[in-house]
Enzyme design. Structure first.
Site, PDB file in Angstrom:
ATOM      1  N   SER A 133      -2.727  83.696 145.258  1.00  0.00           N
ATOM      2  CA  SER A 133      -2.667  85.162 145.338  1.00  0.00           C
ATOM      3  C   SER A 133      -1.692  85.697 144.281  1.00  0.00           C
ATOM      4  O   SER A 133      -0.726  85.021 143.939  1.00  0.00           O
ATOM      5  CB  SER A 133      -2.197  85.551 146.738  1.00  0.00           C
ATOM      6  OG  SER A 133      -2.534  86.869 147.034  1.00  0.00           O
ATOM      7  N   TYR A 152       0.708 101.486 145.464  1.00  0.00           N
ATOM      8  CA  TYR A 152       0.864 101.778 144.031  1.00  0.00           C
ATOM      9  C   TYR A 152      -0.064 102.950 143.658  1.00  0.00           C
ATOM     10  O   TYR A 152      -0.688 103.548 144.535  1.00  0.00           O
ATOM     11  CB  TYR A 152       0.603 100.510 143.209  1.00  0.00           C
ATOM     12  CG  TYR A 152       1.620  99.434 143.542  1.00  0.00           C
ATOM     13  CD1 TYR A 152       2.987  99.690 143.409  1.00  0.00           C
ATOM     14  CD2 TYR A 152       1.235  98.190 144.031  1.00  0.00           C
ATOM     15  CE1 TYR A 152       3.937  98.727 143.751  1.00  0.00           C
ATOM     16  CE2 TYR A 152       2.176  97.222 144.375  1.00  0.00           C
ATOM     17  CZ  TYR A 152       3.526  97.500 144.237  1.00  0.00           C
ATOM     18  OH  TYR A 152       4.462  96.568 144.585  1.00  0.00           O
ATOM     19  N   ARG A 160       2.716  82.923 149.400  1.00  0.00           N
ATOM     20  CA  ARG A 160       3.952  82.163 149.610  1.00  0.00           C
ATOM     21  C   ARG A 160       3.744  80.660 149.741  1.00  0.00           C
ATOM     22  O   ARG A 160       4.548  79.888 149.181  1.00  0.00           O
ATOM     23  CB  ARG A 160       4.708  82.744 150.824  1.00  0.00           C
ATOM     24  CG  ARG A 160       5.275  84.126 150.516  1.00  0.00           C
ATOM     25  CD  ARG A 160       5.653  84.861 151.780  1.00  0.00           C
ATOM     26  NE  ARG A 160       4.503  85.112 152.627  1.00  0.00           N
ATOM     27  CZ  ARG A 160       4.565  85.586 153.866  1.00  0.00           C
ATOM     28  NH1 ARG A 160       5.736  85.847 154.405  1.00  0.00           N
ATOM     29  NH2 ARG A 160       3.468  85.813 154.569  1.00  0.00           N
TER      30      ARG A 160
HETATM   31  C1  LIG Z   1       7.002  87.141 145.642  1.00  0.00           C
HETATM   32  C2  LIG Z   1       5.750  87.904 145.895  1.00  0.00           C
HETATM   33  C3  LIG Z   1       5.233  88.739 144.926  1.00  0.00           C
HETATM   34  C4  LIG Z   1       4.049  89.444 145.124  1.00  0.00           C
HETATM   35  N1  LIG Z   1       3.489  90.164 144.123  1.00  0.00           N
HETATM   36  C5  LIG Z   1       2.253  90.691 144.249  1.00  0.00           C
HETATM   37  C6  LIG Z   1       1.573  91.249 143.148  1.00  0.00           C
HETATM   38  O1  LIG Z   1       2.049  91.234 142.045  1.00  0.00           O
HETATM   39  N2  LIG Z   1       0.353  91.793 143.374  1.00  0.00           N
HETATM   40  C7  LIG Z   1      -0.236  91.806 144.603  1.00  0.00           C
HETATM   41  O2  LIG Z   1      -1.320  92.321 144.746  1.00  0.00           O
HETATM   42  N3  LIG Z   1       0.381  91.229 145.644  1.00  0.00           N
HETATM   43  C8  LIG Z   1       1.592  90.660 145.501  1.00  0.00           C
HETATM   44  N4  LIG Z   1       2.179  90.014 146.548  1.00  0.00           N
HETATM   45  C9  LIG Z   1       1.447  89.918 147.827  1.00  0.00           C
HETATM   46  C10 LIG Z   1       0.699  88.586 147.901  1.00  0.00           C
HETATM   47  O3  LIG Z   1      -0.318  88.493 146.926  1.00  0.00           O
HETATM   48  C11 LIG Z   1       0.085  88.395 149.285  1.00  0.00           C
HETATM   49  O4  LIG Z   1      -0.873  89.401 149.508  1.00  0.00           O
HETATM   50  C12 LIG Z   1       1.108  88.423 150.400  1.00  0.00           C
HETATM   51  O5  LIG Z   1       2.275  87.691 150.035  1.00  0.00           O
HETATM   52  C13 LIG Z   1       0.553  87.839 151.688  1.00  0.00           C
HETATM   53  O6  LIG Z   1       0.139  86.513 151.478  1.00  0.00           O
HETATM   54  P1  LIG Z   1       0.997  85.237 151.995  1.00  0.00           P
HETATM   55  O7  LIG Z   1       1.189  85.430 153.463  1.00  0.00           O
HETATM   56  O8  LIG Z   1       0.139  84.051 151.669  1.00  0.00           O
HETATM   57  O9  LIG Z   1       2.297  85.234 151.271  1.00  0.00           O
HETATM   58  C14 LIG Z   1       3.383  89.330 146.358  1.00  0.00           C
HETATM   59  C15 LIG Z   1       3.922  88.507 147.353  1.00  0.00           C
HETATM   60  C16 LIG Z   1       5.064  87.785 147.126  1.00  0.00           C
HETATM   61  C17 LIG Z   1       5.583  86.863 148.206  1.00  0.00           C
END
Ligand SMILES: Cc1cc2nc3c(=O)[nH]c(=O)nc-3n(C[C@H](O)[C@H](O)[C@H](O)COP(=O)(O)O)c2cc1C
Ligand SMILES: Cc1cc2nc3c(=O)[nH]c(=O)nc-3n(C[C@H](O)[C@H](O)[C@H](O)COP(=O)(O)OP(=O)(O)OC[C@H]3O[C@@H](n4cnc5c(N)ncnc54)[C@H](O)[C@@H]3O)c2cc1C
Length: 791
Positions: free
Chosen positions: A428, A592, A734
């Site tokens: 992601s 955003y 993550r």
């Molecule tokens: C450090 C970090 C940076 C992130 N940056 C973005 C990003 O640039 N664009 C976006 O759409 N989502 C961003 N997210 C959200 C993730 O893509 C994802 O949707 C969210 O962390 C939930 O997924 P997870 O539970 O697997 O972490 C970010 C998440 C984390 C943890």
């Protein structure tokens, strides 16, 4: 000690029994308004686990219950004329009246004073009691009388249901779904004694209204049910017993205890909480509440006298603490389950195999691997069906029997336009906040390179901003000049040269959430200018700051601003094409700029770009269409959305289905379904795979490919989401920070060898596969030994 119990249902009687055993000198009185043999409803279900708890708490009642229940292992699902079966579920059914009579006899034997046909005379009559157990059911007078203290909330669900019986035997739990008057009607049925089964009939409120039935029309209800479910009932008569059409109220309370002067009250069972009948846990929760209350009383209450009040308070606090998480977990599962049944139409075009798996895995309690433990054959057949169905839909020849055809769904390839993704796992997008002036550097090369080497089929690059003012933070990557495009080209070239993974660029504009500190500083707060960086002016559809008094007030965008932003998005898309990216995503989520147009919380415009959903979509669609026109036709585009704002009055799943339909018509290939982050007022409901339900809704209702994301951490969850039709791709953020090799590790776990390990690492791969398989064999041997000794 004096204990008063209001209500002689499962919770009240079982608490009285356990407390009397623990405190034989206590005077315990139960008041119950009904007669002892007066019960509405037919049978109830208890799981193996609950029966184990009952055994440990009071052996004599358990013995009697066990002697009276009907046990079954199988679940049958009738769907469009086909009956599908799965095994290994382990449930018992017992007549509700029989259960109550067992409890009544036991209470009698223990010398508990149970007064039937006695209405509770009011809370004031309990003054002087050391404890009052309010087990007075779903309409609890005690709870409602002290509303301001317990703070109950009631979520009255939209579907209608009725509890009926039928003179028939069933070989297991039986679901049937039939197209009837006004919509789809569901039957949930199980036998509780030879020749008698409970049948709960459920349908949408619309279908109920179309049927013309009155809420208390028992005879007409029985006739209609006999007609709609004639093939299931096989001639059996439908029985009624106060069988009124109701809507399920999910009840939660801020607290379950209250001290009225000297008298402590505690809510239990349905009075404190309800869980939808589709996970059959109401009686389980009531009985387990009683077990927990008794345990807490034994631990905290000893001596009499003045000390006792504090001890009882401590016991009630311990009871509530012990039960909160478990009850919350079950209510969450029940809520997820009821939503499935409220939306059966959504699944109605599914093939029987997928409908079956979707139903079984609906509440997230049963997953792909858990189902395999229950019934390996069902998982094997469903996997074969799913892989072949995907091959057919994607036009993949299976003659050479590719390795993935026999593997779990996560290893199946996927296609969007001309782009082939080698498997369904996605990294992601995750902002790294490590760029200077938008330039990606060696950090980005190693970060993205490692994730591609780790086996994910598709790697997303972080939100890369279309202009310097469109950045979230000074550390965000950008794509507004050739230099940046060249730096990205190096990363893309590395991924293409060394891995089979594909790489997607996510472009976005931060809008009102821009000009903030990097993620590991004070995220979402304005730049601290003592760092040397300067804040920059913001814009948004409406002049609303992200946080009042904290973030800048953005300027309301003019049409000129919109034209400029469109140009900037197009420039970034052209640069992304030059850099060689396989796919392009527009960021329309998380509050955003483009997301701020979509959400009614952040878009208060009065012109053609605000108001109705069609108006709010207008500018994001203009951006999408302009970008689609400059992005190569052969390459796919996706859009990331926040499918709900988690704010009353904000974006809903149904709105997102509309957005997805419009994007699909404009040439969008996939919706990347995230949620929230629109506004600090949001109250998300977190949990495993908590956003996947929106991915499912968008995928099934808008008919477009989706990617699920959010708290998905295991290969098992990925396979569950794919095989049940909730997503086409599954993104992990993550987990990929902790383990860039997530996919390769999962492949070793399944001993799947058809995945692209880098040649340089082949010896490591061979060793990992052997080690993992040996560990699995060892664990299986141990489990077998334990099972054998257990017998
Ligand atoms: C450090 C970090 C940076 C992130 N940056 C973005 C990003 O640039 N664009 C976006 O759409 N989502 C961003 N997210 C959200 C993730 O893509 C994802 O949707 C969210 O962390 C939930 O997924 P997870 O539970 O697997 O972490 C970010 C998440 C984390 C943890
Ligand atoms: C359609 C349907 C299907 C269900 N299926 C299942 C299932 O399969 N498995 C399962 O575990 N659960 C099931 N349940 C839920 C289950 O019936 C309840 O959750 C369970 O009975 C809760 O027990 P309780 O003791 O808290 O409340 P209740 O059983 O409602 O008992 C409360 C008692 O208090 C008495 N009372 C209330 N107020 C007063 C008063 N003022 N004075 C005197 N007496 C009073 C009432 O008469 C009642 O007997 C189902 C429920 C429904 C509606």
């Amino acid at each position: 000690m004096r204990i008063d119990v209001i209500g002689g249902g499962a919770a009240g009687l079982y608490s009285a029994i356990l407390l009397k055993k623990s405190f034989p000198a206590a005077t315990i009185q139960v008041v119950e308004r009904n007669r002892p043999d007066d019960t509405f409803g037919f049978g109830i279900v208890l799981s193996d686990e609950t029966l184990g708890n009952l055994h440990d708490a009071d052996e004599p009642t358990h013995r009697e219950i066990a002697a009276n229940f009907a046990y079954w292992d199988d679940i049958y699902v009738q769907y469009k004329g086909q009956v599908l079966k799965s095994s290994g579920h382990g449930f018992s059914g017992i007549r509700r009246l029989t259960l109550l009579q067992i409890l009544q006899r036991r209470a009698d034997a223990l010398g508990i004073d149970v007064r039937y046909e006695t209405e509770d005379a009011g809370v004031h009559t309990h003054r002087g009691a050391d404890l009052v157990v309010a087990a007075d059911g779903i309409n609890s007078v005690v709870r409602e009388g002290w509303k301001e203290h317990f703070e109950p909330s009631v979520d009255l669900r939209s579907n209608r249901f009725v509890w009926l019986g039928a003179n028939m035997d069933l070989p297991g739990f039986y679901y049937s779904f039939r197209e009837g008057v006004g919509g789809i009607w569901n039957m949930h049925a199980y036998q509780y004694t030879p020749g008698e089964s409970t049948i709960v009939i459920e349908t949408t409120n619309d279908a109920f209204l179309a049927s013309g039935l009155g809420i208390q029309d028992e005879a007409a209800t029985a006739r209609l049910v006999e007609k709609i479910f004639a093939d299931d009932l096989n001639g059996a008569r439908v029985l009624t017993n106060r069988s009124f059409w109701r809507q399920f109220p999910t009840i939660t309370c801020r607290t379950w205890r209250y001290r009225d002067g000297d008298t402590p009250f505690v809510l239990m069972g349905d009075a404190a909480h309800t869980a939808h009948f589709t996970i059959g846990s109401g009686t389980k929760l009531a009985l387990e509440d009683a077990i927990a209350l008794n345990k807490a009383m034994v631990e905290h209450v000893g001596s009499g006298g003045a000390a006792r009040a504090a001890q009882v308070d401590a016991a009630l606090a311990a009871y509530e603490k012990a039960r909160r998480d478990e009850v919350g977990r079950i209510q969450h599962s029940a809520n997820v389950s009821l939503v499935w049944f409220e939306n059966v139409r959504r699944f109605w075009h599914m093939a029987p195999t997928q409908f079956h798996v979707s139903l079984l895995t609906r509440s997230k309690q049963i997953t792909y691997e858990n189902l395999r433990l229950r019934d390996a054959e069902v998982v094997k057949e469903a996997t074969e069906w799913w892989n072949r169905d995907q091959a057919k839909k994607l036009g993949i020849a299976t003659a050479g029997r590719p390795a993935w055809l026999d593997a779990p769904p996560m290893f199946a390839p996927f296609r969007l336009r001309e782009m082939w993704v080698p498997n369904r796992v996605v990294v992601s997008p995750m902002a790294q906040y490590s760029a200077v002036d938008g330039m990606p550097n060696d950090w980005h090369l190693v970060h993205y390179g490692s994730r591609a080497l780790g086996g994910a089929g598709l790697v997303f690059v972080e939100m890369t901003c279309v202009s310097p003012e469109g950045r979230i933070t000074p550390g965000c990557t950008g794509l507004w000049n050739d230099e940046q495009a060249q730096a990205f080209a190096r990363i893309v070239a590395f991924v293409h040269a060394n891995t089979p993974s594909k790489i997607c660029m996510q472009i976005g504009h931060a809008g009102r959430k821009g000009s903030t500190q990097v993620g590991w500083a004070q995220a979402d707060w304005p730049i601290d200018e003592s760092s040397g960086d300067r804040n920059w002016p913001l814009m948004s559809p409406s002049p609303l700051p992200y946080r009042d008094g904290v973030n800048q007030v953005p300027r309301e965008m003019s049409r000129e601003d919109m034209d400029l932003v469109i140009e900037q998005f197009c420039r970034s898309a052209i640069l992304a094409d030059r850099a060689g990216f396989d796919m392009l995503e527009l960021h329309m989520a998380h509050g955003y700029l483009l997301a701020s147009f979509l959400s009614p919380i952040t878009n208060l415009r009065k012109d053609a770009y605000g108001g109705s959903l069609a108006n709010r979509m207008r500018f994001p669609l203009e951006v999408f269409e302009a970008v689609r026109a400059v992005w190569p036709r052969a390459r796919p585009m996706s859009v990331r959305v926040s499918a709900t704002d988690w704010i009353p009055g904000g974006t809903t799943g149904a709105d997102t289905v509309e957005v997805a339909r419009a994007m699909k018509s404009a040439g969008c290939d996939l919706i990347d379904v995230s949620t929230g982050q629109t506004d600090p007022a949001a109250k998300p409901v977190y949990g495993r795979m908590y956003q996947a339900t929106f991915s499912e809704q968008v995928r099934l209702e808008a008919g477009i490919a989706t990617m699920a994301v959010g708290a998905i951490t295991t290969a098992d969850q990925i396979n569950t989401l794919l095989i049940s039709g909730r997503a086409d791709l599954v993104a992990l953020a993550r987990p990929h920070l902790a383990d860039p090799y997530f996919t390769l590790h999962a492949a070793a776990g399944y001993d799947f060898r058809g995945i692209g390990w880098p040649v340089q690492y082949h010896t490591g791969a061979a060793q990992l596969h052997t080690t993992v398989q040996r560990a699995k064999e060892e664990a299986a041997r141990k489990a077998q030994l334990v099972a054998e000794r257990g017998h």
